[in-house]
Structures are given as structure tokens and as C-alpha cells.
Design an enzyme around this catalytic site. Structure first.
Site, PDB file in Angstrom:
ATOM      1  N   GLY A 304       0.799  -1.224   0.000  1.00 28.95           N
ATOM      2  CA  GLY A 304       0.000   0.000   0.000  1.00 28.95           C
ATOM      3  C   GLY A 304       0.825   1.264   0.000  1.00 28.95           C
ATOM      4  O   GLY A 304       0.273   2.366  -0.031  1.00 28.95           O
ATOM      5  N   GLY A 305       2.158   1.153   0.015  1.00 28.48           N
ATOM      6  CA  GLY A 305       3.016   2.327   0.022  1.00 28.48           C
ATOM      7  C   GLY A 305       3.176   2.946  -1.351  1.00 28.48           C
ATOM      8  O   GLY A 305       2.617   2.463  -2.342  1.00 28.48           O
ATOM      9  N   SER A 329      -0.913  -1.657   7.065  1.00 30.89           N
ATOM     10  CA  SER A 329      -1.925  -0.616   7.237  1.00 30.89           C
ATOM     11  C   SER A 329      -3.240  -1.073   6.607  1.00 30.89           C
ATOM     12  O   SER A 329      -3.310  -1.304   5.390  1.00 30.89           O
ATOM     13  CB  SER A 329      -1.466   0.693   6.587  1.00 30.89           C
ATOM     14  OG  SER A 329      -2.547   1.601   6.462  1.00 30.89           O
ATOM     15  N   ALA A 382       9.121  -4.174  -0.414  1.00 30.45           N
ATOM     16  CA  ALA A 382       9.057  -2.709  -0.378  1.00 30.45           C
ATOM     17  C   ALA A 382       8.650  -2.177   0.985  1.00 30.45           C
ATOM     18  O   ALA A 382       8.583  -0.964   1.181  1.00 30.45           O
ATOM     19  CB  ALA A 382       8.074  -2.202  -1.445  1.00 30.45           C
ATOM     20  N   ILE A 424      13.810  -3.277  -2.261  1.00 27.89           N
ATOM     21  CA  ILE A 424      13.773  -1.862  -2.639  1.00 27.89           C
ATOM     22  C   ILE A 424      14.643  -1.106  -1.639  1.00 27.89           C
ATOM     23  O   ILE A 424      14.296  -0.973  -0.470  1.00 27.89           O
ATOM     24  CB  ILE A 424      12.337  -1.298  -2.613  1.00 27.89           C
ATOM     25  CG1 ILE A 424      11.383  -2.205  -3.383  1.00 27.89           C
ATOM     26  CG2 ILE A 424      12.327   0.124  -3.158  1.00 27.89           C
ATOM     27  CD1 ILE A 424      11.748  -2.423  -4.818  1.00 27.89           C
ATOM     28  N   LYS A 428      20.036   6.656   0.432  1.00 31.10           N
ATOM     29  CA  LYS A 428      20.424   7.027   1.801  1.00 31.10           C
ATOM     30  C   LYS A 428      21.201   5.916   2.495  1.00 31.10           C
ATOM     31  O   LYS A 428      21.742   6.116   3.583  1.00 31.10           O
ATOM     32  CB  LYS A 428      19.180   7.414   2.596  1.00 31.10           C
ATOM     33  CG  LYS A 428      18.529   8.688   2.076  1.00 31.10           C
ATOM     34  CD  LYS A 428      17.212   8.974   2.744  1.00 31.10           C
ATOM     35  CE  LYS A 428      16.606  10.272   2.192  1.00 31.10           C
ATOM     36  NZ  LYS A 428      16.352  10.230   0.744  1.00 31.10           N
ATOM     37  N   ASN A 466      15.038   9.813  -4.567  1.00 32.44           N
ATOM     38  CA  ASN A 466      13.665  10.238  -4.293  1.00 32.44           C
ATOM     39  C   ASN A 466      12.757   9.972  -5.484  1.00 32.44           C
ATOM     40  O   ASN A 466      13.159  10.138  -6.642  1.00 32.44           O
ATOM     41  CB  ASN A 466      13.636  11.739  -3.978  1.00 32.44           C
ATOM     42  CG  ASN A 466      14.442  12.072  -2.737  1.00 32.44           C
ATOM     43  OD1 ASN A 466      13.972  11.964  -1.627  1.00 32.44           O
ATOM     44  ND2 ASN A 466      15.695  12.460  -2.947  1.00 32.44           N
ATOM     45  N   ARG A 565      17.490  18.826   8.986  1.00 31.83           N
ATOM     46  CA  ARG A 565      16.882  17.990  10.014  1.00 31.83           C
ATOM     47  C   ARG A 565      17.897  16.963  10.507  1.00 31.83           C
ATOM     48  O   ARG A 565      18.885  16.685   9.811  1.00 31.83           O
ATOM     49  CB  ARG A 565      15.644  17.298   9.443  1.00 31.83           C
ATOM     50  CG  ARG A 565      14.562  18.270   8.990  1.00 31.83           C
ATOM     51  CD  ARG A 565      13.441  17.571   8.262  1.00 31.83           C
ATOM     52  NE  ARG A 565      13.898  16.960   7.023  1.00 31.83           N
ATOM     53  CZ  ARG A 565      13.093  16.343   6.165  1.00 31.83           C
ATOM     54  NH1 ARG A 565      11.811  16.240   6.419  1.00 31.83           N
ATOM     55  NH2 ARG A 565      13.580  15.811   5.054  1.00 31.83           N
TER      56      ARG A 565
END
Length: 644
Positions: A304-305, A329, A382, A424, A428, A466, A565
Site C-alpha cells: 500500500g506504500g 496498514s 518494499a 527496494i 540514503k 527520491n 533535520r
């Protein structure tokens, strides 16, 4: 009592007419056409005899017969199904067809007239006169009801528009704009030098070299790109030419609406960041796409992502035997399942079997049971927590979900005889400065170690940056901030990021997984990195607004820096080592990177499980540093021994 002019009285009457019900308007239109039919008969007689003083008997006879003939003909052709305010070329064609058919019974009426004084030439003159009057009435009605009444009723700011592209889509869009009271079309822009200085439906056509001058002269507020088949590189060039000007840029998304003949203002969308990448996607290799999917049982964790859901869409198009959706979820699983079920509703072919499993990859026994039940051929893993600040503040749950979830799923896949397992991963994971990146690097180490010990399952990893439009992406955040009037926030003016569209990334993941032989770390070619502050400026300009800064203190939107951040990098990398190897696909590279042998790695994973269970953060971080020596974590003083 206040007196009003004749013009004002007409406006009031027209406004009342627009507020009538559909039935009332039809009665008015029928009555008007009846009057026009009688007028056309009188005009046809006058043209034939050369005088306005006519014998009422033959005129009355032909008028009555014409009215009786027109009613069934107009019903047959559907003349009164068209709305007057949208009268255009098709309406005139419909009227021409109706009056041509109308001429047939009129010829009979004239030839066999029982009264004297009816010329036979009326069989031609009457339909022609009637058609001219009907056409003129529709054009006049549209002008009065729309160009006057609707424009007067519009109280907002009128948008002054240029259409980029004078082709079929541009023409269709121009026709739609005529019915938008808040928009005024002032010109077309087209690269074709032959069209320079020409007019299209009385609207001038300009060349792109005149763009700057025309934008300023005509005080343009909006530019609409109406070239649906435009390549991404060509679209970027056009948008780049418009970027210096504070004009709102929108475009038609694709050729589908054009094919369906339904181009309208509602089809326009805001310029997408994908349009700014300037790199056209490579057509996928159909053999690679289908190798690990078609006719097989495919298992997707994190279904569901952002990436997981797009993988499911792509996989379903490749017709697997079964597609197993694994998602923790409930809401996300419901949404993707509903969408996938709808993909085959209007198609003749049989849909693959879709199975939904509400489960978490951190529960080893649950994942083993599910995988043992369905015995998948291919697994796409994933499922992961990916939001850097959240995982940085909650390191234990982030490590548990990402590392242990991958360990559980990969070992279960090996036990169940899965043919291919594709992880996946993320950029990073390269020299990570945050827990999320370090956790994904450990996930890669797990798969590399399993592959190196000679597992029957082909384990591989796909690493990329990204993806546009994913949850938490900077692009929708900027859009919300611009819509709210700012400020637009960036962490640091020097931050750069790689970007790729979700569909392109998902296709490349499937292809990379299909070419794997075991243990490979595949790296996707992400193109040129994008400077985030420049992306923010571009999005502001393309919204028709200006940046407020020291050079322009009266601008619309301010860009503010809020600071990096915790764990965030200025620049992302895709490789730990150097000199990646090429593959058979131009956008997929293969990296050679160090790994830990399974016999050394497995005990440390077990130690990690124990530390996560006790909640000992400092010891956990020390173990992470041991597993990932290149991990650098500045400013981690916020971590406490009881942080979870």
C-alpha cells in the site's frame, strides 16, 4: 420609480431567461424557431416575386405546412438536444442536415400545392432562408447568453491567456476557453515558422522568439501548454523559457482526452516536477518486465506504500498468475485492493487472482506462514519506514521494521523456495548519516550475505533516490505552502536531491530484478541532481507568483531556510565504491560493494534482535556502527537509553 434603459431591460430579460428551467427554455426556443420559419417563408416568397406585399393565402398555406414538416425533422436530427450557449460548428452542421432533410417534404408541399401562387422555386429558397435564420439565431443567442450575460455575472479577476501550441489540441482548448467567463484568449504560440503572424479563428499566432515581448505587451497571466504528445525534454525547454516570468503555467497531460475529442479547460493540470527533469524515460524491455512476473505468483510487501502500490499496478498489467498483497496498514491495503480490482472491470481478459494479507513483516512466524501458504515465485520487498526525521526520533522501531522485517522476509523466502527476491533500497544507504539509511544498508548486507552463501533464491537489491509524488515528498509540501500563500520552507539552500517518477522507478525495479543472478546491488540512473531551492523558485514562478527576497521585497511568496533535520545530508549518493558496471539496460548499473559473510552477520543480527527487545539505544547504535562502519551520525544527543 427608477427608470432603466432599453439595453438594461434586455440584460434583465436575458438573465431571467438563463434562470429558466430546461423545459421553459425549450418552449422559448421552439416558439422562436416557429417565428423564424414563418419569417423564412415570407422572405422566400419576397425573393421569388420581388415584392414585400404578398398574397396571404399561399404564404399562410406554405408557412403552416413548413411548421408541420419541421417538427418531426428537427426531432429526427436532434436539433433541440444541443444547448444554445454552446452553439458552434457542430450545431451549424446539425442545422444544415436538418434543413436539407426539411427540403424534401417542402418540395412535395410546393409541387402539389392545392392553392394558386406557390412558386416551385420555394422548395430551394425556403430551406436556405430558414437555415440562414436558424444559424444566425444560434450565434446571436450564444453571444447574448454567454458573452454578455455570463461575462457580466463573473466577478473575479479575468485570466489573460496564451495557448502554447496551435495544433488540434490547442484549437480544441481555445474553443473550450470561449465558454469560460473568467478567461480571455489573447493568442497562440507555435514553433512552426510558417504560422508566424497568421490568425486562427481571429486569434493571432506568435513565434516563441516573440514570447517575452508578447507576455509583457498583452499582460499575460496564464500560459496553457496544449501539446499532449510533447517529450519531457521538449516540455522542459518550453517551461524553462517561461520560468523567468510570473505567469501561471498549466498543460494538457496526455493525448487520451484529445483522442476522445473531449479537450477542455478542466483537463488542464499544474506543471509536474516530472516535466522539469528534462530526461525522457527509456522504453522498458518487455522481456525483462515479464520474465519474473507473467504467469507467476508474485508477493509484494508494503503493497500500500508509494513504491509498493505502483509495483502492484505494473505487475498486474504483466498478468501474473496470482498477486499477493502484504500490508500492515488496513486503510492502505483497502485502497490499493479496491484500485487493483477496478483495473479489469471493463476489460474482456481474465483478471489475475489478487489476495490481500493484512500482516507485518516484523512477525517472523506470520510471514513464514503466509509465504508457505502461497509459495510465491517472485518477492518484491518494499515494506519499510522511510521518513528520515521520524525514524531518527524512533530508531528502535525503525531498525526493527526495516532490518528485522527484511531478515524475516528474506529467510522465509529462502525456506519456501522463492525464485527471486528483490529489495527496494535507497540512496540514503550510501555512507548513511541517519538511522533510516543505516538500516537499509544492513538490509542490503543481509541479502548480499544470503546470496554469497549459495542460496537457491536469487537475491538482489535496487537502490535509487527520491521518487516524485511519494508520501512525504517535498513537492506536494511546496504545492501546499504555495497555495497557502507561503512561506515555502527549505532545509538548506545547498541541498540537492535525485528525482525519478514512481512509474519509471517501478519499471526499472522489475527489470533489474529480472536480470539478477544473485547478490547484485543495482543502482538506477537518476539523472542530474536537482537543487531544492531552485525547485522551490521554479514552482513559485510557474504558479504565476514571484519570490519575495532582498531583490524583490514586494514579491508574493517568501522562501525560508529552516535548517537541516537530524540525520539529513546536503547531497545524496548512489554508490559506496567507484566505477559501477553497466548492464543490458541503459538506466540500470551494477555496483560492487563490500559485504559481511553470513556466518559473521547472522550472530550480529541475533544480537540486534536482543538489543531491540530490551530498548538499549546506545548499545544498538554501537552495533549499527560496527555493521556499517561508514555510518556517521552527527548530533545524536537526543537519543536516550529508553528511546523507542
Amino acid at each position: 420609480m427608477k427608470r432603466i434603459s432599453a439595453a438594461q431591460a434586455i440584460i434583465v430579460l436575458l438573465e431571467r431567461l438563463t434562470r429558466m428551467s430546461r423545459t421553459q427554455k425549450l418552449v422559448v426556443l421552439l416558439s422562436t424557431d416557429a417565428v423564424l420559419c414563418i419569417a423564412a417563408t415570407w422572405l422566400a416568397f419576397a425573393l421569388r416575386v420581388g415584392a414585400w406585399s404578398l398574397d396571404l393565402v399561399p404564404v399562410s398555406y406554405v408557412s403552416g405546412a413548413a411548421l408541420l414538416c419541421w417538427l418531426p425533422v428537427s426531432q429526427l436530427v436532434g436539433v433541440y438536444r444541443a444547448r444554445v450557449r454552446f452553439s458552434g460548428q457542430r450545431t451549424i452542421i446539425s442545422l444544415a442536415q436538418a434543413t436539407a432533410i426539411f427540403a424534401i417534404p417542402i418540395a412535395g408541399v410546393v409541387i402539389f400545392a392545392p392553392v394558386d401562387g406557390v412558386p416551385r422555386t420555394l422548395s430551394v429558397l425556403l430551406p436556405v432562408c430558414f437555415f440562414l435564420l436558424l444559424g444566425a439565431s444560434r450565434i446571436l443567442g450564444r453571444y447574448l447568453l454567454f458573452d454578455i450575460v455570463s461575462q457580466r455575472a463573473f466577478e473575479g479577476k479575468v485570466r489573460r491567456v496564451l495557448i502554447y501550441g496551435a495544433g488540434r489540441a490547442g484549437q480544441a482548448l481555445a474553443l473550450s476557453i470561449r465558454y469560460e467567463p473568467g478567461m480571455t484568449l489573447l493568442g497562440f504560440v507555435d514553433d512552426d515558422e510558417r504560422l508566424r503572424g497568421q490568425r486562427l479563428d481571429a486569434v493571432p499566432i506568435f513565434h516563441p522568439s516573440d514570447l517575452q515581448k508578447k507576455l509583457e505587451q498583452l499582460d499575460i497571466t496564464d500560459v496553457l501548454i496544449a501539446i499532449p504528445g510533447l517529450s519531457r525534454s521538449a516540455r522542459k525547454r518550453i517551461i524553462g523559457n517561461l520560468e523567468p516570468f510570473a505567469v501561471h503555467v498549466q498543460s494538457l497531460p496526455n493525448v487520451q482526452s484529445l483522442v476522445e475529442g473531449a479537450v477542455s479547460v478542466s483537463d488542464l493540470r499544474e506543471v509536474q516536477v516530472a516535466d522539469l527533469l528534462g530526461r525522457d524515460p527509456v522504453l522498458p524491455n518487455s522481456l525483462l518486465l515479464s520474465r519474473a512476473i507473467s504467469g507467476k505468483t508474485v508477493f509484494v510487501t508494503g503493497a500500500g506504500g508509494s513504491i509498493g502500490s505502483e509495483l502492484c499496478r505494473q505487475i498486474l498489467h504483466l498478468m501474473p498468475k496470482r498477486l499477493i498483497l502484504v500490508e500492515s496498514s488496513e486503510h492502505a491495503l483497502y485502497l490499493i485492493r479496491r484500485e487493483l480490482d477496478g483495473m479489469f472491470l471493463e476489460q474482456d481478459r481474465q483478471a489475475p487472482v489478487i489476495i490481500s494479507e493484512l500482516a507485518t513483516v516484523t512477525d517472523a512466524s506470520m510471514i513464514r506462514r503466509i509465504m508457505g501458504r502461497y509459495r510465491p515465485d517472485t518477492v518484491f520487498h518494499a515494506a519499510a519506514y522511510k521518513h528520515v526525521p521520524l525514524v531518527e526520533k524512533n530508531p528502535l522501531i525503525g531498525l526493527s521494521n526495516n532490518v528485522l522485517g527484511t531478515f524475516n522476509t528474506a529467510t522465509a523466502a529462502e525456506e519456501c523456495g522463492v525464485s527471486r527476491f528483490i529489495l527496494i533500497s535507497t540512496d540514503k544507504a550510501v555512507r548513511p548519516t541517519n538511522i533510516m539509511g543505516a538500516s537499509k544498508r544492513i538490509c542490503e548486507l543481509v541479502l548480499q550475505a544470503l546470496a554469497a552463501r549459495g542460496a537457491a533464491t536469487v537475491f538482489s537489491m535496487v537502490r535509487f533516490g527520491n521518487v516524485l509524488g511519494s508520501s512525504g515528498s517535498v513537492v506536494p509540501l511546496f504545492q501546499e505552502q504555495i497555495k497557502a500563500g507561503g512561506p515555502v520552507t527549505v532545509t538548506h539552500r545547498d541541498v540537492t536531491r535525485f528525482f525519478m517518477t514512481i512509474p519509471e522507478a517501478s519499471q526499472l525495479v522489475i527489470q533489474a530484478g529480472a536480470m539478477a543472478e544473485g547478490g547484485e546491488v543495482y543502482v538506477l540512473d537518476m539523472g542530474t541532481p536537482v537543487k531544492i531551492i531552485e525547485l522551490a523558485r521554479l514552482m513559485i514562478h510557474l504558479s504565476g507568483l514571484t519570490v519575495r527576497d532582498a531583490d524583490n521585497p514586494y514579491g508574493d511568496i517568501e522562501i525560508t531556510e529552516v535548517g537541516l533535520r537530524p540525520g539529513e545530508k546536503l547531497y545524496e549518493e548512489l554508490l559506496i565504491g567507484e566505477n559501477p558496471l553497466s548492464t543490458s539496460h541503459p538506466r540500470i548499473m551494477r555496483a560492487h560493494e563490500r559485504f559481511i559473510e553470513w556466518d559473521d552477520l547472522a550472530p550480529k543480527i541475533e544480537a540486534l534482535k536482543a538489543l531491540l527487545a530490551t530498548g538499549n539505544v546506545p548499545a544498538t547504535i554501537a552495533l549499527i556502527r560496527e555493521l556499517v562502519p561508514e555510518y556517521e551520525a552527527p548530533g545524536r544527543e537526543f537519543l536516550r537509553a529508553d528511546s523507542a
